[in-house]
Design a protein around this motif. Structure first.
Motif, PDB file in Angstrom:
ATOM      1  N   ASP A 133      17.789  11.176 -30.280  1.00 58.01           N
ATOM      2  CA  ASP A 133      17.785   9.786 -30.750  1.00 58.01           C
ATOM      3  C   ASP A 133      16.367   9.228 -30.737  1.00 58.01           C
ATOM      4  O   ASP A 133      16.075   8.202 -30.127  1.00 58.01           O
ATOM      5  N   ARG A 134      15.463   9.927 -31.422  1.00 56.80           N
ATOM      6  CA  ARG A 134      14.046   9.584 -31.318  1.00 56.80           C
ATOM      7  C   ARG A 134      13.694   8.222 -31.887  1.00 56.80           C
ATOM      8  O   ARG A 134      12.647   7.658 -31.550  1.00 56.80           O
ATOM      9  N   ARG A 135      14.549   7.672 -32.716  1.00 58.99           N
ATOM     10  CA  ARG A 135      14.319   6.314 -33.218  1.00 58.99           C
ATOM     11  C   ARG A 135      14.958   5.246 -32.315  1.00 58.99           C
ATOM     12  O   ARG A 135      14.831   4.053 -32.581  1.00 58.99           O
ATOM     13  N   GLY A 136      15.671   5.686 -31.284  1.00 62.21           N
ATOM     14  CA  GLY A 136      16.285   4.742 -30.353  1.00 62.21           C
ATOM     15  C   GLY A 136      17.435   3.948 -30.952  1.00 62.21           C
ATOM     16  O   GLY A 136      17.729   2.834 -30.523  1.00 62.21           O
ATOM     17  N   LEU A 137      18.120   4.536 -31.919  1.00 67.76           N
ATOM     18  CA  LEU A 137      19.138   3.789 -32.660  1.00 67.76           C
ATOM     19  C   LEU A 137      20.371   3.465 -31.834  1.00 67.76           C
ATOM     20  O   LEU A 137      20.955   2.387 -31.971  1.00 67.76           O
ATOM     21  N   TYR A 138      20.787   4.376 -30.976  1.00 62.53           N
ATOM     22  CA  TYR A 138      22.039   4.153 -30.245  1.00 62.53           C
ATOM     23  C   TYR A 138      21.906   3.025 -29.225  1.00 62.53           C
ATOM     24  O   TYR A 138      22.777   2.154 -29.137  1.00 62.53           O
ATOM     25  N   GLU A 139      20.816   3.045 -28.456  1.00 60.75           N
ATOM     26  CA  GLU A 139      20.630   1.993 -27.458  1.00 60.75           C
ATOM     27  C   GLU A 139      20.443   0.636 -28.127  1.00 60.75           C
ATOM     28  O   GLU A 139      20.972  -0.387 -27.667  1.00 60.75           O
ATOM     29  N   LEU A 140      19.705   0.624 -29.220  1.00 59.89           N
ATOM     30  CA  LEU A 140      19.532  -0.631 -29.945  1.00 59.89           C
ATOM     31  C   LEU A 140      20.849  -1.107 -30.534  1.00 59.89           C
ATOM     32  O   LEU A 140      21.132  -2.310 -30.548  1.00 59.89           O
ATOM     33  N   THR A 141      21.667  -0.186 -30.999  1.00 58.19           N
ATOM     34  CA  THR A 141      22.972  -0.555 -31.539  1.00 58.19           C
ATOM     35  C   THR A 141      23.828  -1.197 -30.464  1.00 58.19           C
ATOM     36  O   THR A 141      24.495  -2.211 -30.696  1.00 58.19           O
ATOM     37  N   ARG A 142      23.791  -0.614 -29.275  1.00 55.63           N
ATOM     38  CA  ARG A 142      24.578  -1.175 -28.169  1.00 55.63           C
ATOM     39  C   ARG A 142      24.110  -2.575 -27.794  1.00 55.63           C
ATOM     40  O   ARG A 142      24.892  -3.396 -27.305  1.00 55.63           O
ATOM     41  N   SER A 143      22.833  -2.860 -28.007  1.00 60.92           N
ATOM     42  CA  SER A 143      22.258  -4.139 -27.584  1.00 60.92           C
ATOM     43  C   SER A 143      22.498  -5.269 -28.580  1.00 60.92           C
ATOM     44  O   SER A 143      22.230  -6.426 -28.268  1.00 60.92           O
ATOM     45  N   LEU A 144      23.014  -4.954 -29.759  1.00 59.78           N
ATOM     46  CA  LEU A 144      23.231  -5.987 -30.766  1.00 59.78           C
ATOM     47  C   LEU A 144      24.371  -6.906 -30.359  1.00 59.78           C
ATOM     48  O   LEU A 144      25.346  -6.468 -29.737  1.00 59.78           O
ATOM     49  N   PRO A 145      24.287  -8.195 -30.688  1.00 61.59           N
ATOM     50  CA  PRO A 145      25.358  -9.133 -30.322  1.00 61.59           C
ATOM     51  C   PRO A 145      26.708  -8.681 -30.885  1.00 61.59           C
ATOM     52  O   PRO A 145      26.824  -8.330 -32.056  1.00 61.59           O
ATOM     53  N   GLY A 146      27.719  -8.686 -30.021  1.00 65.17           N
ATOM     54  CA  GLY A 146      29.057  -8.329 -30.466  1.00 65.17           C
ATOM     55  C   GLY A 146      29.242  -6.860 -30.738  1.00 65.17           C
ATOM     56  O   GLY A 146      30.222  -6.461 -31.377  1.00 65.17           O
ATOM     57  N   SER A 147      28.333  -6.013 -30.253  1.00 60.22           N
ATOM     58  CA  SER A 147      28.407  -4.587 -30.553  1.00 60.22           C
ATOM     59  C   SER A 147      29.688  -3.965 -30.016  1.00 60.22           C
ATOM     60  O   SER A 147      30.121  -4.254 -28.897  1.00 60.22           O
ATOM     61  N   ASP A 148      30.298  -3.122 -30.828  1.00 59.36           N
ATOM     62  CA  ASP A 148      31.496  -2.376 -30.441  1.00 59.36           C
ATOM     63  C   ASP A 148      31.186  -0.879 -30.495  1.00 59.36           C
ATOM     64  O   ASP A 148      32.042  -0.062 -30.809  1.00 59.36           O
ATOM     65  N   PHE A 149      29.944  -0.558 -30.198  1.00 53.05           N
ATOM     66  CA  PHE A 149      29.500   0.831 -30.176  1.00 53.05           C
ATOM     67  C   PHE A 149      29.720   1.382 -28.773  1.00 53.05           C
ATOM     68  O   PHE A 149      29.569   0.660 -27.783  1.00 53.05           O
ATOM     69  N   PRO A 150      30.108   2.659 -28.639  1.00 55.89           N
ATOM     70  CA  PRO A 150      30.429   3.191 -27.304  1.00 55.89           C
ATOM     71  C   PRO A 150      29.229   3.194 -26.366  1.00 55.89           C
ATOM     72  O   PRO A 150      28.097   3.417 -26.780  1.00 55.89           O
ATOM     73  N   LYS A 151      29.507   2.981 -25.083  1.00 64.40           N
ATOM     74  CA  LYS A 151      28.447   3.023 -24.082  1.00 64.40           C
ATOM     75  C   LYS A 151      27.924   4.442 -23.894  1.00 64.40           C
ATOM     76  O   LYS A 151      26.747   4.648 -23.573  1.00 64.40           O
TER      77      LYS A 151
END
Length: 331
Positions: A133-151
């Protein structure tokens, strides 16, 4: 990629909270098929998550069960798809991932828990992209308001080499890698008997794509390779938008990216009003021209500024390239 661009990119791929809507489903495309295809027609189910930012998951009827392709963006969307899949009365026996973007891998855990015996397949490149995840997409996705992305992300447990031919659930599936296009790594799946192509986000159907990785030239190169490699393909099942005749969909995707680049090109010339830098006026002009040429094309994400981010990324890409070094398809 600068931090602001990475944040915008994560928002593009993850989406912001979606309004409640009834998902679109289909058991197969309503297309004019050749006699050969009709005789070997693949039974394909589809769920498209609600717009804006709709993304597809597909399930294929194989001799020994269902093969799922991509797992949607959010846990909620994956649960909705799971309900439709359970209605078939068939188990999922394998899960195939086309690429590592959050909107295609976010729901993998839902399906894995429902069908723990079903292996999750990905190419070496896509599996590596998910791990690093070299672009850091997953952690940033989790940090978005209302995110429903898995921890915690569910990773593939069946990793294959580029170009592998897979035998899954009594079905033969051919794979090929198309890197540095819409995404850094991407896998295409092809079922030769029915001539069915599953290209992930290499293709979209009447949608506004994300060009924010700055690979628009690479995308054109890979689309030409896709066209020449799969001339016999009948139907393409894109990552976003409805299934359609494969070669038509490839041609339309090529035309969209070429048109976009041609609109941006004058804005990054040295003799343009701001030189290599694109002004707000120029950016607005590109967006307005694209909207006139492609009306009613929903965004592949709910980010309101997707078109602005596309212009910035393609402008930066074109400004840094030497025209003489570009392949003909990108000039």
């Amino acid at each position: 990629m600068k931090k602001q661009a990475i944040v915008a990119f994560a928002a593009i791929l993850a989406g912001t909270p979606l309004a409640a809507a009834r998902p679109a489903t289909a058991t197969g495309p309503a297309l004019a098929l050749s006699k050969a295809h009709a005789e070997a027609e693949l039974r394909v189910g589809r769920l498209a998550s609600p717009n804006p930012g709709s993304v597809n998951t597909y399930w294929i009827q194989a001799p020994e069960g269902l093969i799922l392709i991509d797992t949607l963006r959010t846990l909620t969307d994956a649960r909705q798809a799971l309900a439709h899949i359970r209605d078939t009365g068939q188990p999922v026996v394998a899960i195939l991932l086309t690429h590592a973007h959050p909107d295609h891998v976010g729901g993998a855990g839902i399906f894995h828990r429902a069908f723990p015996q079903a292996p999750i397949y990905a190419s070496e490149a896509s599996a590596r992209a998910m791990r690093e995840d070299r672009r850091g997409l997953y952690e940033l996705t989790r940090s978005l308001p209302g995110s429903d992305f898995p921890k915690k992300l569910t990773h593939p447990d069946k990793v294959f080499r580029a170009g592998a031919t897979l035998t899954i659930a009594g079905m033969t599936v051919r794979t090929a890698e198309f890197p540095d296009a819409e995404s850094d790594a991407a896998t295409v799946y092809y079922e030769p008997q029915s001539r069915s192509l599953f290209p992930g986000d290499l293709l979209g159907n009447r949608v506004t794509p994300a060009l924010v990785e700055g690979h628009s030239c690479g995308w054109l190169i890979q689309l030409e390779r896709l066209r020449t490699s799969y001339r016999a393909a009948e139907v393409a099942y894109p990552g976003h938008g409805a299934p359609a005749p494969a070669l038509d969909l490839i041609a339309r995707q090529q035309a969209y990216i070429k048109h976009f680049r041609q609109l941006v090109k004058p804005a990054v010339r040295k003799n343009s009003p701001a030189g290599r830098r694109v002004t707000r006026t120029e950016r607005r002009a590109v967006i307005a021209a694209m909207k006139r040429a492609y009306p009613g094309h929903p965004r592949v994400a709910s980010l309101p500024t997707l078109m602005e981010e596309n212009v910035k990324a393609v402008a930066a890409e074109m400004a840094s390239a030497k025209s003489a070094d570009l392949p003909r398809i990108c000039r």
